[in-house]
Motif scaffolding. Structure first.
Motif, PDB file in Angstrom:
ATOM      1  N   PHE A  25       0.842  -1.197   0.000  1.00 16.88           N
ATOM      2  CA  PHE A  25       0.000   0.000   0.000  1.00 16.88           C
ATOM      3  C   PHE A  25       0.881   1.252   0.000  1.00 16.88           C
ATOM      4  CE2 PHE A  25      -2.718   3.311   1.512  1.00 16.88           C
ATOM      5  CZ  PHE A  25      -4.031   2.938   1.239  1.00 16.88           C
ATOM      6  N   TYR A  26       1.888   1.261   0.860  1.00 19.41           N
ATOM      7  CA  TYR A  26       2.788   2.419   0.980  1.00 19.41           C
ATOM      8  C   TYR A  26       3.586   2.629  -0.308  1.00 19.41           C
ATOM      9  CZ  TYR A  26       7.055   4.937   2.147  1.00 19.41           C
ATOM     10  OH  TYR A  26       8.105   5.817   2.129  1.00 19.41           O
ATOM     11  N   ILE A  27       4.126   1.540  -0.861  1.00 23.15           N
ATOM     12  CA  ILE A  27       4.917   1.651  -2.095  1.00 23.15           C
ATOM     13  C   ILE A  27       4.064   2.180  -3.236  1.00 23.15           C
ATOM     14  CG2 ILE A  27       6.142   0.317  -3.873  1.00 23.15           C
ATOM     15  CD1 ILE A  27       7.071  -1.560  -1.590  1.00 23.15           C
ATOM     16  N   SER A  28       2.841   1.670  -3.346  1.00 24.43           N
ATOM     17  CA  SER A  28       1.939   2.108  -4.400  1.00 24.43           C
ATOM     18  C   SER A  28       1.511   3.567  -4.220  1.00 24.43           C
ATOM     19  CB  SER A  28       0.705   1.204  -4.422  1.00 24.43           C
ATOM     20  OG  SER A  28      -0.096   1.467  -5.548  1.00 24.43           O
ATOM     21  N   LEU A  29       1.412   3.994  -2.969  1.00 23.68           N
ATOM     22  CA  LEU A  29       0.986   5.362  -2.667  1.00 23.68           C
ATOM     23  C   LEU A  29       2.081   6.385  -2.963  1.00 23.68           C
ATOM     24  CD1 LEU A  29      -1.524   6.814  -1.418  1.00 23.68           C
ATOM     25  CD2 LEU A  29      -0.354   6.680   0.784  1.00 23.68           C
ATOM     26  N   THR A  30       3.326   6.007  -2.755  1.00 20.84           N
ATOM     27  CA  THR A  30       4.428   6.974  -2.846  1.00 20.84           C
ATOM     28  C   THR A  30       5.222   6.911  -4.144  1.00 20.84           C
ATOM     29  OG1 THR A  30       5.862   5.414  -1.651  1.00 20.84           O
ATOM     30  CG2 THR A  30       4.745   7.109  -0.345  1.00 20.84           C
ATOM     31  N   ASN A  31       5.074   5.820  -4.909  1.00 23.11           N
ATOM     32  CA  ASN A  31       5.889   5.659  -6.111  1.00 23.11           C
ATOM     33  C   ASN A  31       5.040   5.694  -7.369  1.00 23.11           C
ATOM     34  OD1 ASN A  31       8.863   4.688  -5.255  1.00 23.11           O
ATOM     35  ND2 ASN A  31       7.357   3.921  -3.797  1.00 23.11           N
ATOM     36  N   GLY A  32       5.631   6.237  -8.416  1.00 25.70           N
ATOM     37  CA  GLY A  32       4.948   6.333  -9.698  1.00 25.70           C
ATOM     38  C   GLY A  32       5.609   7.382 -10.556  1.00 25.70           C
ATOM     39  N   THR A  33       4.851   7.901 -11.514  1.00 25.57           N
ATOM     40  CA  THR A  33       5.391   8.963 -12.372  1.00 25.57           C
ATOM     41  C   THR A  33       5.780  10.173 -11.544  1.00 25.57           C
ATOM     42  OG1 THR A  33       3.909   8.203 -14.137  1.00 25.57           O
ATOM     43  CG2 THR A  33       4.918  10.368 -14.412  1.00 25.57           C
ATOM     44  N   PHE A  34       5.001  10.439 -10.496  1.00 23.51           N
ATOM     45  CA  PHE A  34       5.267  11.554  -9.574  1.00 23.51           C
ATOM     46  C   PHE A  34       5.540  10.948  -8.201  1.00 23.51           C
ATOM     47  CE2 PHE A  34       4.288  14.975  -6.682  1.00 23.51           C
ATOM     48  CZ  PHE A  34       4.651  16.132  -7.350  1.00 23.51           C
ATOM     49  N   ASP A  35       6.804  10.865  -7.809  1.00 25.49           N
ATOM     50  CA  ASP A  35       7.173  10.248  -6.537  1.00 25.49           C
ATOM     51  C   ASP A  35       6.896  11.169  -5.357  1.00 25.49           C
ATOM     52  OD1 ASP A  35       8.012   7.957  -7.782  1.00 25.49           O
ATOM     53  OD2 ASP A  35      10.131   8.522  -7.831  1.00 25.49           O
ATOM     54  N   LEU A  36       6.473  10.563  -4.245  1.00 22.64           N
ATOM     55  CA  LEU A  36       6.236  11.293  -3.003  1.00 22.64           C
ATOM     56  C   LEU A  36       7.059  10.671  -1.886  1.00 22.64           C
ATOM     57  CD1 LEU A  36       2.329  11.547  -3.147  1.00 22.64           C
ATOM     58  CD2 LEU A  36       3.924  13.395  -3.612  1.00 22.64           C
ATOM     59  N   THR A  37       7.428  11.469  -0.909  1.00 27.44           N
ATOM     60  CA  THR A  37       8.101  10.949   0.273  1.00 27.44           C
ATOM     61  C   THR A  37       7.052  10.689   1.351  1.00 27.44           C
ATOM     62  OG1 THR A  37       8.460  13.122   1.270  1.00 27.44           O
ATOM     63  CG2 THR A  37      10.156  12.315  -0.277  1.00 27.44           C
ATOM     64  N   ILE A  38       7.460   9.985   2.394  1.00 28.43           N
ATOM     65  CA  ILE A  38       6.531   9.723   3.496  1.00 28.43           C
ATOM     66  C   ILE A  38       6.110  11.032   4.164  1.00 28.43           C
ATOM     67  CG2 ILE A  38       8.420   9.336   5.149  1.00 28.43           C
ATOM     68  CD1 ILE A  38       4.928   7.648   5.124  1.00 28.43           C
ATOM     69  N   ASN A  39       7.024  12.015   4.215  1.00 26.17           N
ATOM     70  CA  ASN A  39       6.676  13.319   4.783  1.00 26.17           C
ATOM     71  C   ASN A  39       5.629  14.025   3.927  1.00 26.17           C
ATOM     72  OD1 ASN A  39       8.316  13.250   7.061  1.00 26.17           O
ATOM     73  ND2 ASN A  39      10.096  14.073   5.980  1.00 26.17           N
ATOM     74  N   ASP A  40       5.770  13.917   2.609  1.00 26.88           N
ATOM     75  CA  ASP A  40       4.766  14.516   1.712  1.00 26.88           C
ATOM     76  C   ASP A  40       3.387  13.926   1.979  1.00 26.88           C
ATOM     77  OD1 ASP A  40       6.719  16.030   0.426  1.00 26.88           O
ATOM     78  OD2 ASP A  40       7.080  14.501  -1.116  1.00 26.88           O
ATOM     79  N   VAL A  41       3.336  12.605   2.153  1.00 27.89           N
ATOM     80  CA  VAL A  41       2.066  11.921   2.390  1.00 27.89           C
ATOM     81  C   VAL A  41       1.466  12.354   3.719  1.00 27.89           C
ATOM     82  CG1 VAL A  41       0.965   9.672   2.766  1.00 27.89           C
ATOM     83  CG2 VAL A  41       2.691   9.930   0.975  1.00 27.89           C
ATOM     84  N   ILE A  42       2.272  12.350   4.774  1.00 26.32           N
ATOM     85  CA  ILE A  42       1.793  12.721   6.111  1.00 26.32           C
ATOM     86  C   ILE A  42       1.304  14.166   6.121  1.00 26.32           C
ATOM     87  CG2 ILE A  42       2.494  13.112   8.510  1.00 26.32           C
ATOM     88  CD1 ILE A  42       4.387  10.688   8.163  1.00 26.32           C
ATOM     89  N   HIS A  43       2.098  15.069   5.541  1.00 31.24           N
ATOM     90  CA  HIS A  43       1.711  16.486   5.518  1.00 31.24           C
ATOM     91  C   HIS A  43       0.426  16.701   4.722  1.00 31.24           C
ATOM     92  CE1 HIS A  43       6.036  18.098   6.450  1.00 31.24           C
ATOM     93  NE2 HIS A  43       5.479  17.437   7.460  1.00 31.24           N
TER      94      HIS A  43
END
Length: 337
Positions: A25-43
């Motif tokens: 779930f985490y890998i799918s949420l943060t990785n892709g054409t537009f990568d996000l960090t865990i801080n980006d997700v939390i914020h």
């Protein structure tokens, strides 16, 4: 109450599978054409200095898609366990038996004739049409597979494959009659895809997932169905009535899943077999494990489907079929031996 033998295996399986699902779930949420960090997700989730681009990626694209994939895996995994338990056939699966195809054809029929009339409510109507289509397919299969007062398992598989092909052809014929834009959408959808997942799709699915409650409460019956019918009658079990309730509930689950993801097969086939190897043969333990395994398979396959040939994307149903077809052949050869 967990038995001594099943308890540790069940708990150990959950302790492995749930963290595995969370990781995917985490890998799918943060990785892709537009990568996000865990801080980006939390914020973004906690609304701490929100960034519009992050809001768009998380709330409009990735989160609804992952949630839909999770629900589809959960529903198809549990429905597969129920159908295998009812038919006493380890090769039974909503896709192989034609229930997916029946539900899918009914939904394509709805999209072709009634989509514009219902407007914004069409998403809510699709599971209902899927239920009707799944029921029609199930009744036809049931009647054709009935022999000498019982369901012939060999006929069940052969009839299911034939019915699946027939409904698939009907869905393709109706798709060819659609406008070019609608045809492209219908073609992608029928191969199994969560590309167009949104929060409205999730709201349309959730009420149908209440069917899991009566299914789970009757899971002990699936253990009893493995006995001879004479033994069941001596126990006072209303066999056909209980089978009908469980089958109807599982078709409702499958229809809800098909209405948003199209024809994703093999989840209901692989989930129960893997679950039985992990926790044994009691369905009250098999069903939760099936659900988690289904969630892992669909979310992981969807992540592969959207990133393997990025920026192009293939259907999640194709990825699952690449895994499922060899597994089905393995089970078929195992059953023959």
């Amino acid at each position: 109450m967990l038995s001594k033998s099943t308890g540790p295996r069940y708990v150990k399986s959950l302790l492995i599978l749930i963290p595995l699902f969370v990781t995917i779930f985490y890998i799918s949420l943060t990785n892709g054409t537009f990568d996000l960090t865990i801080n980006d997700v939390i914020h973004t989730l906690l609304r701490i200095n929100p960034v519009p681009a992050h809001d768009l990626v998380l709330f409009d694209y990735r989160l609804p898609r992952i949630v839909v994939a999770s629900l589809v895996g959960l529903g198809l995994g549990i429905a597969g366990a129920v159908i295998q338990g009812i038919t006493k056939n380890g090769l039974a699966d909503p896709g192989i038996l034609g229930i997916n195809a029946g539900a899918g054809a009914a939904i394509v029929l709805f999209l072709f004739f009634f989509h514009e009339q219902f407007g914004s409510f069409s998403v809510l109507m699709q599971p209902l049409f899927g239920l009707i289509g799944g029921l029609v397919a199930a009744v036809i299969i049931y009647l054709l597979a009935w022999k000498n007062g019982r369901i012939d398992t060999q006929r069940l598989i052969l009839t299911g494959i034939a019915i699946s092909s027939g409904f698939g052809a009907l869905a393709m014929y109706l798709s060819l009659k659609m406008k070019a834009s609608d045809f492209e959408m219908a073609t992608v959808w029928t191969t199994g895809s969560v590309y167009n997942a949104n929060w409205q799709s999730i709201l349309a699915m959730l009420p149908w997932f209440l069917l899991i409650i009566p299914i789970y409460r009757k899971s002990y019956l699936l253990d009893l169905f493995q006995l001879e019918e004479s033994s069941l009658k001596s126990l006072g079990v209303s066999i056909e009535k209980e089978k009908a309730i469980l089958l109807l509930s599982s078709i409702g689950l499958v229809s809800a899943c098909v209405s948003v993801s199209g024809g994703i097969g093999f989840i209901g086939l692989m989930g129960p077999h893997i679950a039985k190897q992990l926790v044994g043969l009691q369905h009250r333990y098999i069903m939760p494990i099936c659900g988690v395994i289904g969630m892992i398979l669909v979310v992981a396959s969807d992540f592969i489907a959207k990133n393997l040939f990025s920026p192009a994307e293939i259907s999640v149903g194709i990825i699952i079929s690449i895994i499922g077809v060899p597994y089905f052949l393995y089970l078929l050869l195992k059953a023959r031996s």
